[in-house]
Motif scaffolding. Structure first.
Motif, PDB file in Angstrom:
ATOM      1  N   ASN A 429       0.862  -1.099  -0.060  1.00 58.61           N
ATOM      2  CA  ASN A 429      -0.197   0.006   0.209  1.00 58.61           C
ATOM      3  C   ASN A 429       1.024   1.256  -0.008  1.00 58.61           C
ATOM      4  O   ASN A 429       2.248   1.224   0.569  1.00 58.61           O
ATOM      5  N   SER A 432       3.504   2.501   2.618  1.00 59.48           N
ATOM      6  CA  SER A 432       3.530   1.257   3.672  1.00 59.48           C
ATOM      7  C   SER A 432       4.624   0.422   3.446  1.00 59.48           C
ATOM      8  O   SER A 432       4.922  -0.112   2.415  1.00 59.48           O
ATOM      9  N   THR A 434       4.375  -2.868   4.955  1.00 62.67           N
ATOM     10  CA  THR A 434       3.430  -4.078   5.522  1.00 62.67           C
ATOM     11  C   THR A 434       3.127  -5.002   4.582  1.00 62.67           C
ATOM     12  O   THR A 434       2.509  -4.727   3.560  1.00 62.67           O
ATOM     13  N   ASP A 436       0.880  -7.828   3.081  1.00 60.79           N
ATOM     14  CA  ASP A 436      -0.309  -8.330   2.909  1.00 60.79           C
ATOM     15  C   ASP A 436      -0.290  -9.567   2.494  1.00 60.79           C
ATOM     16  O   ASP A 436       0.772 -10.299   2.093  1.00 60.79           O
ATOM     17  N   GLU A 437      -1.364 -10.397   2.701  1.00 59.89           N
ATOM     18  CA  GLU A 437      -1.320 -11.774   2.582  1.00 59.89           C
ATOM     19  C   GLU A 437      -1.032 -12.327   1.001  1.00 59.89           C
ATOM     20  O   GLU A 437      -0.463 -13.115   0.586  1.00 59.89           O
ATOM     21  N   ASN A 438      -1.512 -11.283  -0.072  1.00 57.29           N
ATOM     22  CA  ASN A 438      -1.081 -11.471  -1.338  1.00 57.29           C
ATOM     23  C   ASN A 438       0.210 -11.327  -1.787  1.00 57.29           C
ATOM     24  O   ASN A 438       0.956 -12.267  -2.460  1.00 57.29           O
TER      25      ASN A 438
END
Length: 532
Positions: A429, A432, A434, A436-438
């Motif tokens: 993002n 970001s 962080t 993500d699951e993808n």
């Protein structure tokens, strides 16, 4: 670089090399095709890309065995177990346990496990397979050598014998390599070059793996298929090709004469796995003897690993024409897996940082099918029987977790040149770092196997951004994202010191930042394989 053999020793190992190129050639109609060099546009084959090597690490957590039936029943064998081998250092464990090739009652096999073993050097591939088809009761052999990738190619032609993989006896650790001229610095530089190798062999598989991980496909090079790995090295030395895949010692001698080694199984340490395959009828009739054979071999591995000088001496006495220095060189090109390492390899339930039999078999089978070498496919569980390995727990106890093999003390120097660079688009993002699951799924399928297969090498993780926003912010963000990727890989069981984290910000674009498409290409993570 591997130790060089003496001239006489080289001749003998070259003969072995000629034999081993028969992997898959003899039952799939390939021999007629490779007796002359052929161009790739004459072959009907699919395109192999990085996506075809996405199932290597870990594997299923389900046992690889084709059956849960415990070892038992049958009859004890009234003769030596006959095993086909070739001139190769990977058999050191069994040679140590047998105190040579001939069956004898003073050996570890007999004294500790009550079986007699005869190791038969059959360097001619077709003769070794004929011996396997005949079987040990009819003057042939009960067990033969193979590699997992080659077994995936060969299995269909042997299916009527119900063969099963039962034990891993070594990893290639420098025995397979790619030699290139001095204009080629990385795998990406092979694009459009002439590359010689023996078709449908472990050399071919190694080449396909390196190409796809470096961002190329099988169609990006001009293949020159030769009749043997030895011939591939000779074609390279003659200046007829830009690169070649071959085996030790020829590939290293070729590099001395011209060019350098680009990559080898010393770095791709978990790619070429040598295994024993047994006849199905032999396994059913004499399961207890097979269990004791596996235990004796693994005891020999422990002894050989603990006594390298004695092991080298025994190899030099056993293999005709192999001197002591030659034998030491042979041992440097292999890794002898222990009981615990065998259980982890065949169990398929290890961490993502490990590579399993099932994952290599499935990936190799898919590759051979895609390039038109096989039509029928089989599930890995159909091709292996782990009962005999599991049954050795009586002698070794519960399998302890396999210890990490390689120690990484510090990341490589910034100037260290990569063997290959794999570029992966990992979505974050805006602003970001962080995952993500993808993003985690992308790392699971595209990066974990790279790090696991190049088990002995460092991996430089480089974060990159487009030029939107301030330069300092992009530098900081790119490093944070590279660190997030690294921490995910560490959570899969890798040593943190294996990774060198770099934030490049917008300073290494691969496309123009003047378009959305170009900026998207620049928002990427590069994974560079750095040799130790």
């Amino acid at each position: 670089m591997a130790r060089q053999l003496t001239p006489f020793g080289r001749i003998l190992v070259m003969l072995s090399g000629l034999a081993m190129v028969g992997y898959g050639l003899h039952k799939y109609g390939v021999l007629g095709k490779v007796t002359q060099m052929v161009a790739p546009d004459k072959k009907a084959e699919g395109t192999v890309s990085k996506d075809d090597f996405s199932s290597l690490p870990g594997g299923s957590t389900t046992s690889a065995s084709s059956t849960t039936k415990p070892v038992g029943g049958g009859s004890r064998l009234g003769r030596p177990i006959r095993v086909a081998i070739v001139t190769w250092g990977g058999y050191a464990g069994g040679i140590y346990a047998n105190d040579g090739f001939a069956p004898n009652k003073n050996s570890t096999f007999y004294k500790d496990f009550g079986v007699e073993v005869e190791l038969l050097v059959i360097d001619d591939f077709e003769k070794s397979r004929d011996a396997f088809r005949a079987g040990g009761d009819r003057g042939g052999v009960d067990i033969m050598w193979s590699t997992v990738d080659a077994y995936a190619l060969e299995y269909g032609g042997l299916q009527k014998l119900a063969p099963k993989a039962i034990l891993q006896y070594d990893w290639s650790r420098g025995g397979d390599a790619i030699v290139v001229d001095n204009t080629i610095k990385s795998v990406a530089d092979l694009r459009g070059k002439r590359l010689a190798c023996a078709e449908a062999t472990p050399s071919h598989y190694f080449a396909l793996y390196a190409l796809t991980q470096g961002g190329l496909t099988n169609r990006d090079v001009n293949w020159v298929f030769t009749t043997s790995a030895v011939e591939a090295a000779n074609v390279y030395k003659a200046g007829k090709v830009d690169a070649a895949v071959s085996w030790s010692p020829d590939v290293y001698m070729a590099a001395k004469e011209r060019g350098h080694i680009l990559a080898s199984t010393r770095e791709a340490s978990n790619l070429i796995a040598d295994i024993f395959v047994a006849r199905g009828d032999f396994l059913e009739q004499h399961p207890e003897d097979v269990r004791r054979f596996a235990a004796g071999w693994l005891k020999g591995v422990d002894l050989a690993n603990a006594n390298p000088d004695k092991t080298a001496l025994l190899l030099s006495k056993s293999f005709s024409g192999i001197g002591l220095e030659d034998a030491k060189g042979m041992l440097e090109d292999v890794k002898l897996p222990t009981y615990a390492e065998n259980r982890a390899f065949f169990g398929g339930g290890g961490s993502a940082a490990s590579v399993s039999y099932q994952s290599i078999y499935k990936t190799a089978q898919g590759i051979w099918r895609k390039i038109g070498k096989i039509n029928e496919v089989f599930e890995p569980y159909q091709t292996v029987d782990t009962r005999f390995l599991e049954g050795t727990s009586e002698f070794f106890g519960p399998a302890a977790p396999a210890k990490p093999e390689f120690e990484f003390k510090a990341p490589p120097k910034a100037a260290a040149q990569p063997i290959l660079t794999k570029t992966v688009s990992i979505y974050f993002n805006s602003g970001s770092s962080t995952l993500d699951e993808n993003a985690k799924a992308v790392l699971e399928t595209q990066v974990v196997e790279l790090a696991a297969t190049f088990g002995s090498a460092y991996l430089r993780v480089g974060g990159n951004t487009d030029n939107v926003g301030s330069h300092d912010t992009n530098l900081r963000l790119s490093r944070q994202r590279a660190e997030a990727v690294t921490q995910f890989l560490v959570s899969k069981g890798f040593d943190r010191n294996k990774f060198d984290v770099v934030g490049n910000g917008p300073d290494k674009p691969v496309a123009s930042n003047d378009s959305d498409e170009g900026r998207a290409k620049n928002r990427r993570t590069d994974f560079e394989v750095i040799p130790r």
